[in-house]
Design a protein around this motif. Structure first.
Motif, PDB file in Angstrom:
ATOM      1  N   VAL A   1       0.796  -1.232   0.000  1.00  0.00           N
ATOM      2  CA  VAL A   1       0.000   0.000   0.000  1.00  0.00           C
ATOM      3  C   VAL A   1       0.828   1.281   0.000  1.00  0.00           C
ATOM      4  O   VAL A   1       0.377   2.300  -0.517  1.00  0.00           O
ATOM      5  CB  VAL A   1      -0.988   0.017   1.187  1.00  0.00           C
ATOM      6  N   LEU A   2       2.043   1.269   0.573  1.00  0.00           N
ATOM      7  CA  LEU A   2       2.814   2.511   0.661  1.00  0.00           C
ATOM      8  C   LEU A   2       3.163   3.090  -0.710  1.00  0.00           C
ATOM      9  O   LEU A   2       3.112   4.313  -0.888  1.00  0.00           O
ATOM     10  CB  LEU A   2       4.082   2.287   1.491  1.00  0.00           C
TER      11      LEU A   2
ATOM     12  N   THR B   1      -1.739   4.727   3.720  1.00  0.00           N
ATOM     13  CA  THR B   1      -1.067   4.485   4.996  1.00  0.00           C
ATOM     14  C   THR B   1      -1.613   3.246   5.686  1.00  0.00           C
ATOM     15  O   THR B   1      -2.740   2.814   5.443  1.00  0.00           O
ATOM     16  CB  THR B   1      -1.237   5.694   5.930  1.00  0.00           C
ATOM     17  N   VAL B   2      -0.767   2.678   6.539  1.00  0.00           N
ATOM     18  CA  VAL B   2      -1.152   1.552   7.385  1.00  0.00           C
ATOM     19  C   VAL B   2      -0.812   1.949   8.816  1.00  0.00           C
ATOM     20  O   VAL B   2       0.360   2.138   9.148  1.00  0.00           O
ATOM     21  CB  VAL B   2      -0.383   0.273   6.996  1.00  0.00           C
TER      22      VAL B   2
ATOM     23  N   PRO C   1      -6.794   1.249  10.059  1.00  0.00           N
ATOM     24  CA  PRO C   1      -6.580  -0.208  10.050  1.00  0.00           C
ATOM     25  C   PRO C   1      -7.243  -0.932   8.882  1.00  0.00           C
ATOM     26  O   PRO C   1      -6.976  -2.113   8.671  1.00  0.00           O
ATOM     27  CB  PRO C   1      -7.199  -0.658  11.378  1.00  0.00           C
ATOM     28  N   LEU C   2      -8.119  -0.245   8.127  1.00  0.00           N
ATOM     29  CA  LEU C   2      -8.821  -0.866   7.004  1.00  0.00           C
ATOM     30  C   LEU C   2      -8.252  -0.303   5.706  1.00  0.00           C
ATOM     31  O   LEU C   2      -8.285   0.915   5.494  1.00  0.00           O
ATOM     32  CB  LEU C   2     -10.323  -0.607   7.084  1.00  0.00           C
ATOM     33  N   ILE C   3      -7.729  -1.170   4.864  1.00  0.00           N
ATOM     34  CA  ILE C   3      -6.983  -0.698   3.696  1.00  0.00           C
ATOM     35  C   ILE C   3      -7.515  -1.354   2.429  1.00  0.00           C
ATOM     36  O   ILE C   3      -7.747  -2.569   2.399  1.00  0.00           O
ATOM     37  CB  ILE C   3      -5.481  -1.031   3.831  1.00  0.00           C
ATOM     38  N   ASP C   4      -7.713  -0.534   1.393  1.00  0.00           N
ATOM     39  CA  ASP C   4      -7.989  -1.026   0.041  1.00  0.00           C
ATOM     40  C   ASP C   4      -6.835  -0.600  -0.848  1.00  0.00           C
ATOM     41  O   ASP C   4      -6.383   0.553  -0.789  1.00  0.00           O
ATOM     42  CB  ASP C   4      -9.298  -0.441  -0.506  1.00  0.00           C
TER      43      ASP C   4
END
Length: 485
Positions: free
Chosen positions: A183-184, A189-190, A195-198
């Motif tokens: 994702v970066l 961001t993580v 905490p929820l990432i697409d």
């Protein structure tokens, strides 16, 4: 003298007819995959959703991580964070292999006797350049979904079946490192606050990840893979997902600028189907695509692709699908394609369809064409606009021309189960009419679904529109099976 005793009704009732023996359907077990690893026995009391890892496998993974980090920090990319990916160029991979051989021959570490050296080298390179333990699964073309349920449980979908692989991460931090590598680079961001990432992989595969504290049993990753060789309508016909006549009808609908919704459940093939339908859009028509994570891959040249933006510490603003749809109306689009409607953007999509953007398309999660209408009503109401339900239904009935229902059947196969026309309103009800349908006839001896696609015997009411665009569909396309006499 009576030679035969006469049986009365009571005697007959007392002797029941023999019950037919049930036919046992033997489903063939899929043979073991040599690339999957045997599942390790777990100690008693291990939480089933968490799983565990043996000391021997943990020690090997720890060694692989240490060697991979050494290669990156000392030889390959000392200025790049370990949380970021390094491009796997032939030159860098050659350097990595040479340095790794030097490290092994120098005696800096001892490889366990039960480990194949070539396997160890490949796994270290996967940690160095790729996504660690799941890299071999990502590279497999026959795997369509990868599901990391925490560090110690990894499932995949292969040939429509879900199986556990035996692959494992070292711990929660190991999983989070791979999530960051995904994702970066996309500017996302993580963190505990996000905490929820697409996200998506470089090949377009869709990624969803959840980290602590929302992920109770450890960080998890779900990757929906897309074939590098993009499926065509001929592929779907060959797979039995639809027929040549159904494909011809869908082509006529797209070219004739019918507004289409692709409806279906999770994993039913909605994105694949809308990608194929978009291939029928004429080259000269300006199309704007809008998605959370870019998955649509239109091949036309006159296409503008928009993607939503998630807030992050550097840039706290958010850009939603709804905002993108509203902005797209100012971009002189002839068609708008929304990857998925899941909220208030459904209202703006309907408005666009009703105001000169015919031929637009989107997908919706629903289990049937009728459920699709109900789901649309709910999504429109989520826009926060105080509209009477009857007004919402009128908007839907006037905006949507056709619903293409995709389904994943019980044997794992994916099919177009309905092509349904929206005819308008009758009283307070949206009237639907199936043009084509999949007729399910049960299961075969091998567990495969037996059935066929066929017309329902009704000719589409928009046939006159098809003719204006040069599609003279023969009446035989719509004659129901068994109706020819």
């Amino acid at each position: 003298m009576t030679l035969f005793k006469r049986r009365d009704h009571a005697d007959v009732a007392a002797t029941p007819a023999p019950e037919p023996k049930p036919v046992k359907v033997e489903k063939k077990e899929e043979p073991p995959d040599p690339m999957f690893r045997p599942l390790e026995p777990e100690p008693p009391g291990t939480p089933p959703q968490r799983g565990t890892i043996s000391d021997r496998q943990a020690a090997l993974l720890r060694l692989e991580l240490q060697v991979a980090d050494t290669l990156r920090q000392r030889f390959l990319a000392p200025n790049i964070s370990l949380d970021l990916p390094v491009e796997r160029t032939p030159e860098l991979e050659k350097t990595a292999r040479e340095k790794l051989q030097q490290l092994m021959s120098s005696g800096n570490f001892r490889l366990p006797a039960h480990i194949n050296q070539e396997d160890f080298v490949n796994e270290v390179l996967n940690e160095t350049f790729g996504y660690g333990p799941i890299q071999p699964l990502i590279e497999r073309t026959d795997i369509t979904e990868i599901m990391v349920n925490g560090p110690y449980i990894i499932f995949v979908e292969k040939n429509g079946r879900v199986r556990e692989t035996g692959y494992k991460f070292l711990d929660d931090d190991h999983v989070e490192r791979i999530i960051k590598r995904i994702v970066l680079p996309l500017g996302r961001t993580v963190s505990i606050d996000s905490p929820l990432i697409d996200a998506r992989l470089p090949d377009g595969s869709r990624v969803n990840a959840v980290i602590r504290p929302c992920a109770i049993d450890g960080p998890n990753i779900t990757i929906r893979k897309f074939s590098k060789d993009k499926l065509t309508v001929d592929d779907l016909i060959r797979f039995g997902s639809l027929t040549q006549d159904m494909a011809r009808l869908l082509e006529a609908a797209v070219v004739s600028r019918r507004n289409i919704i692709v409806s279906g459940g999770t994993g039913s093939g909605k994105t694949t189907l809308i990608n194929i339908l978009s291939g029928y859009i004429p080259e000269h028509e300006r199309t704007v695509t809008i998605e959370d994570a870019a998955e649509l891959q239109l091949r036309q040249r006159n296409v503008v692709r928009l993607e939503t933006k998630k807030p992050n510490p550097i840039s706290p603003t958010e850009v939603t699908i709804r905002q993108c749809v509203i902005n797209a109306l100012r971009m002189r689009p002839e068609r708008i394609v929304v990857g998925e409607c899941r909220g208030g953007e459904a209202l703006d999509m309907l408005q666009a369809m009703n105001t000169g953007h015919d031929g637009s398309m989107t997908t919706i999660h629903a289990n049937s064409p009728r459920d699709c209408i109900s789901r649309l009503e709910t999504l429109v109401l989520m826009a926060g606009v105080d509209l009477p339900l009857i007004t919402v239904r009128k908007q839907i009935a006037s905006a949507i021309h056709m619903i293409v229902q995709a389904g994943r059947l019980r044997d794992g196969s994916r099919k177009v189960t309905n092509i349904t026309e929206v005819l308008g309103m009758e009283g307070e009800t949206v009237v639907l009419q199936d043009i084509y349908q999949f007729f399910d006839e049960g299961d075969g001896p091998d567990g495969k679904v037996i059935g066929y696609h066929g017309p329902t015997g009704v000719r589409p009411s928009c046939d006159s529109v098809f003719k204006q665009y040069g599609f003279n569909l023969p009446p035989t396309m719509f004659i129901k099976k068994g109706s020819l006499g």
